[in-house]
Design an enzyme around this catalytic site. Structure first.
Site, PDB file in Angstrom:
ATOM      1  N   GLU A  71       0.833  -1.219  -0.092  1.00 17.18           N
ATOM      2  CA  GLU A  71      -0.022   0.119   0.209  1.00 17.18           C
ATOM      3  C   GLU A  71       1.058   1.076   0.091  1.00 17.18           C
ATOM      4  OE1 GLU A  71      -3.829   2.028   2.233  1.00 17.18           O
ATOM      5  OE2 GLU A  71      -2.592   0.476   3.547  1.00 17.18           O
ATOM      6  N   CYS A 106      -6.474   1.254   2.865  1.00 15.12           N
ATOM      7  CA  CYS A 106      -7.344   2.546   3.166  1.00 15.12           C
ATOM      8  C   CYS A 106      -7.534   3.114   1.820  1.00 15.12           C
ATOM      9  CB  CYS A 106      -6.920   3.360   4.290  1.00 15.12           C
ATOM     10  SG  CYS A 106      -7.196   2.739   5.943  1.00 15.12           S
ATOM     11  N   ASN A 165     -12.489  -3.359   1.608  1.00 14.72           N
ATOM     12  CA  ASN A 165     -11.187  -3.547   2.443  1.00 14.72           C
ATOM     13  C   ASN A 165     -11.717  -2.901   4.005  1.00 14.72           C
ATOM     14  OD1 ASN A 165      -8.247  -3.211   3.459  1.00 14.72           O
ATOM     15  ND2 ASN A 165      -8.992  -1.256   3.950  1.00 14.72           N
ATOM     16  N   GLU A 166     -11.986  -3.837   4.997  1.00 13.19           N
ATOM     17  CA  GLU A 166     -11.997  -3.326   6.305  1.00 13.19           C
ATOM     18  C   GLU A 166     -13.270  -2.482   6.658  1.00 13.19           C
ATOM     19  OE1 GLU A 166      -8.825  -1.268   8.240  1.00 13.19           O
ATOM     20  OE2 GLU A 166      -7.504  -3.167   7.952  1.00 13.19           O
TER      21      GLU A 166
END
Length: 828
Positions: free
Chosen positions: A60, A250, A382-383
């Site tokens: 990332e 994120c 994602n999350e």
């Protein structure tokens, strides 16, 4: 049979049990420095197969992992696109200094519609770029390729030079700019000396427009144009990862889901969308980065696919699901936009795998790769903290993908934590829908990783498989690597459930850090693997193809009562405390303070500002985090704690601590944490915190709450205003001795992997279960002090290779204190 190593089979040790071949390993002189163990291997029981892709890496763009990192571009802000949308301190000339007159322009004279800004440089003026970290790093004798897009109405000459405070770093170049519109111009520099503080200057005799000012080392990874920084890419390659997950994180599930176009007003705070990142670099749309800087997208999807191919890894891209996370937590309700993103995902698969006659396969071929990238796995989301909203969208993505590409594995996720209501809801939705694979993420303390080696032993073998996409134990010291290694033995033992696993994050530029810990650290001229990197490298290069079931005895006397002093704290909040009472189990008073006088019983170990005001102990700083004050004896155990607490102002609630040993080791009840959305009990071990129990909840400002905590042995009960809020038993032993045995089909080796995460050596009787083996084993050992860390100047944690000549069907080996040892044993 395969058994959890937490449910240990204790074996009798003695001369009558079997004859031992003794390892030539130093044994501490004092018996107290040695603990006896036994490992028993069961080769007759077939263990789980281990996929080649078991371990991988997660890239990332955090900590400037891309621009200023893996992406080899040496010029910062090469397209003058920096903006306050990226970082409040940024201007379009961040990274540059001007001699003379220059301004950044956004008008119809631009290079193209997706490259909005360019530099207007007046006659006789110059601009100089400072690169990253201390400057542009060059090596004596190395070549560097300069390029720039320029436009001059009447033609001009550019003088391009490399220098530092010591003088010239390479012979300057004259570049003649024609007067026929935008064109790309090139030059090559050969460095005449080494420097880490270089500067690149472009000067013009006449007025000119500049864009995409670039300087690349010629020697990139695999010598590719628009390439990757060689030392960083080589550190990934040395791991031999089975997959590369990218680009987030994120970056994927935050920001606007709109595109970069006139229709969106050229939205500058977008989620990571793959179409922005392919094609010629001068046409790739800029974007802000969630972590507080700019993304040029010079390193984009094509480059990620190439990297995965170059290192022999499976590409695993992640696309947005139109539900934001990472604190934003909003579901986008726009059916047309959802339909567009689903089509974008189908187009991505075509870009990766489609024939050159298709639209997106044709673009891949045009970029230089006519052969497909063989994409087989893709992750959606994602999350996400909104599991129901996420899953409603995920199912639409999955249906479309599997309709068009039935062979694709579509991966879901279980939110940002290892447990809790979001986790449970997400997992139930995934199970009910028979999802292929679920991505779990968690960042916990070393203690948690030692305690939870058996996490996946009880997972449903017929349900969705697990992708452990992000995990780390909160530090880069060897003690963190030991805890992670111990946990990895449990991942391997459960390879039939855990199919993929990757530590996170991968990279950190030491001068631009947003997140710690990280696997590989670097600056503008050097890179070094952390202790955690050495652990990952050891496991990834010695995976094996099948688990050989084994058991081991455990460490005695690991569980003692919770003991420690008591504490009060706040986090970005002002709060008042009163009527603190600690009462022993027999009813005797240990502490009583109504703050009618002073606060001399309390020791201030955190931040903030504490004072006694109107018979209350008040912390007034609403910006300070962890303002801990503590009182009492660290030896206290089996007690009741009562506190009256009132939030006065700020973002969160208040914290009441118990079992306080010191500033890094304690429990606290965090009421109204996480921006006053959740109440939880957290345990801190050596500064790293993990959540033991959590529920949604808020704390009202100005209301006095009665907080009561009852500690009995390892059992804790918590009461709020007289009502039981919850309870837990912290009775999982932090077992320091862990092992797993695998077999490598290609070499025939048995690989005995042992982690000894304690200060005493582990004298171990190993029974290979009747397997006939050679007497010599190849040994790889990682051993260091628990607090040892690697740095640019010192490698404290590194593998040591040796041989051991005492292998037999039954033999003894003493594993050093604080060590990870792999024995590769040849079978006859």
């Amino acid at each position: 049979m395969s058994r959890t190593s937490r449910t240990r089979l204790r074996l009798a040790l003695g001369a009558s049990a079997f004859l031992l071949a003794t390892a030539v390993v130093p044994v501490p002189a004092h018996a107290a420095d040695v603990t006896d163990y036994a490992i028993t291997v069961d080769p007759g029981t077939r263990g789980a197969a281990i996929d080649r892709t078991m371990y991988g890496v997660f890239f990332e763009d955090i900590n400037r992992a891309a621009d200023g990192g893996l992406y080899a571009e040496l010029v910062q802000n090469r397209s003058f696109e920096y903006s306050t949308d990226d970082n409040k301190s940024y201007t379009p000339l961040t990274g540059w200094t001007v001699a003379g007159t220059a301004q950044v322009v956004n008008d119809a004279g631009r290079l193209n519609e997706t490259n909005r800004n360019y530099l207007s440089l007046a006659a006789g003026s110059a601009v100089t770029d400072a690169g990253y970290n201390t400057g542009i790093a060059v090596t004596d004798g190395a070549k560097y390729d300069f390029s720039v897009w320029a436009r001059a109405d009447s033609g001009t000459t550019l003088t391009v030079s490399l220098q530092d405070t010591g003088g010239t770093l390479a012979t300057a170049h004259q570049v003649a700019v024609r007067k026929n519109g935008w064109a790309k111009y090139r030059a090559t520099f050969t460095a005449t000396r080494t420097s880490t503080t270089g500067r690149l200057t472009v000067a013009s005799t006449d007025a000119t427009a500049l864009d995409m000012v670039s300087l690349f080392p010629r020697d990139t990874y695999k010598h590719e144009p628009n390439g990757l920084r060689k030392d960083l890419a080589e550190k990934i390659a040395a791991l031999h990862p089975g997959f590369v997950r990218f680009p987030g994180g994120c970056l994927v599930n935050t920001g606007s889901m709109d595109d970069y176009s006139a229709a969106s007003g050229y939205q500058r705070k977008r989620s990571y969308q793959w179409k922005d990142t392919v094609g010629p670099v001068e046409t790739r749309a800029t974007n802000s980065n969630f972590w507080g800087y700019n993304q040029s997208y010079g390193l984009g999807y094509y480059e990620y696919f190439r990297l995965a191919e170059d290192i022999g890894a499976m590409p695993l891209p992640v696309v947005p699901a139109l539900v934001t996370g990472c604190g934003q937590n909003k579901a986008v309700d726009d059916p047309a936009l959802l339909k567009r993103h689903i089509q974008d995902t189908l187009d991505l698969i075509e870009f990766a795998n489609g024939p050159v006659t298709s639209k997106w396969g044709g673009l891949r071929a045009k970029m230089g790769h006519p052969k497909p990238f063989h994409l087989t796995h893709i992750e959606v989301g994602n999350e996400e903290n909104l599991p129901t909203e996420f899953f409603a969208r995920f199912t639409q993505f999955r249906a479309a993908i599997q309709s068009a590409y039935p062979y694709m594995t579509v991966i879901s996720n279980a939110g940002p934590d290892d447990s809790g209501s979001t986790f449970d809801t997400a997992w139930q939705l995934n199970k009910d829908a028979e999802v292929d694979m679920v991505d779990e993420h968690y960042y916990n303390s070393p203690q948690w990783f030692l305690q939870n080696n058996n996490r996946y032993d009880s997972y449903d073998r017929t349900g969705p498989k697990v992708f452990l996409g992000e995990y780390a134990s909160g530090g880069n010291a060897f003690k963190n690597g030991l805890a992670e290694a111990a946990y990895m033995t449990g991942l391997e033992r459960n390879a039939d459930v855990v199919k993929l696993a990757s530590y996170a994050p991968l990279f950190a530029n030491e001068d631009y850090v947003q997140w710690r810990p990280d696997l590989v650290w670097f600056n503008n001229h050097a890179s070094w693997g952390s202790a955690n990197y050495e652990v990952q490298k050891l496991f990834m290069n010695n995976v094996g193809t099948r688990v050989v079931p084994s058991t081991a005895t455990g460490t005695p006397s690991l569980v003692a009562p919770i003991s420690g002093a008591v504490g009060l704290s706040t986090w970005a909040t002002s709060a008042a405390y009163d009527d603190v009472k600690v009462t022993a189990a027999d009813g005797s008073a240990l502490l009583s303070d109504d703050f009618s006088g002073d606060a001399t019983q309390w020791t201030h170990t955190g931040g903030g500002s504490w004072s006694v005001q109107d018979g209350q102990y008040v912390q007034t700083d609403t910006a300070a985090e962890n303002t801990m004050v503590s009182a009492g004896d660290p030896a206290w155990h089996d007690y009741d704690l009562h506190v009256k607490a009132t939030k006065k102002a700020g973002k969160e609630g208040f914290l009441v601590a118990f079992g306080v040993k010191d500033t890094g080791n304690y429990y606290w009840w965090n009421l109204g944490g996480w921006n006053n959305t959740q109440t939880a009990v957290e345990q801190a071990v050596d500064g790293g915190k993990s959540t033991l129990i959590a529920k949604p909840g808020t704390i009202e400002t100005g209301r006095a709450y009665d907080v009561d905590i009852k500690v009995r042995g390892r059992q804790v009960s918590l009461y709020l205003d007289g009502q039981e809020w919850g309870s837990f038993t912290d009775d999982k032993p932090a077992e320091p001795f862990r092992q797993v045995v695998t077999k490598d089909a290609k070499s025939g080796d048995l690989i005995v992997k042992v982690v000894n995460a304690q200060s005493s050596a582990a004298r171990t009787a190993i029974d290979l279960g009747g397997v006939k083996v050679a007497s010599k084993a190849k040994v790889t050992t990682l051993a260091a002090a628990p607090d040892a860390v690697n740095s640019e100047s010192a490698t404290a944690v590194a593998p040591v290779l040796s041989t051991f000549n005492g292998v037999a069907g039954k033999f003894s080996y003493t594993f050093p204190a604080n060590s990870i040892t792999f024995l590769r044993i040849k079978q006859k």
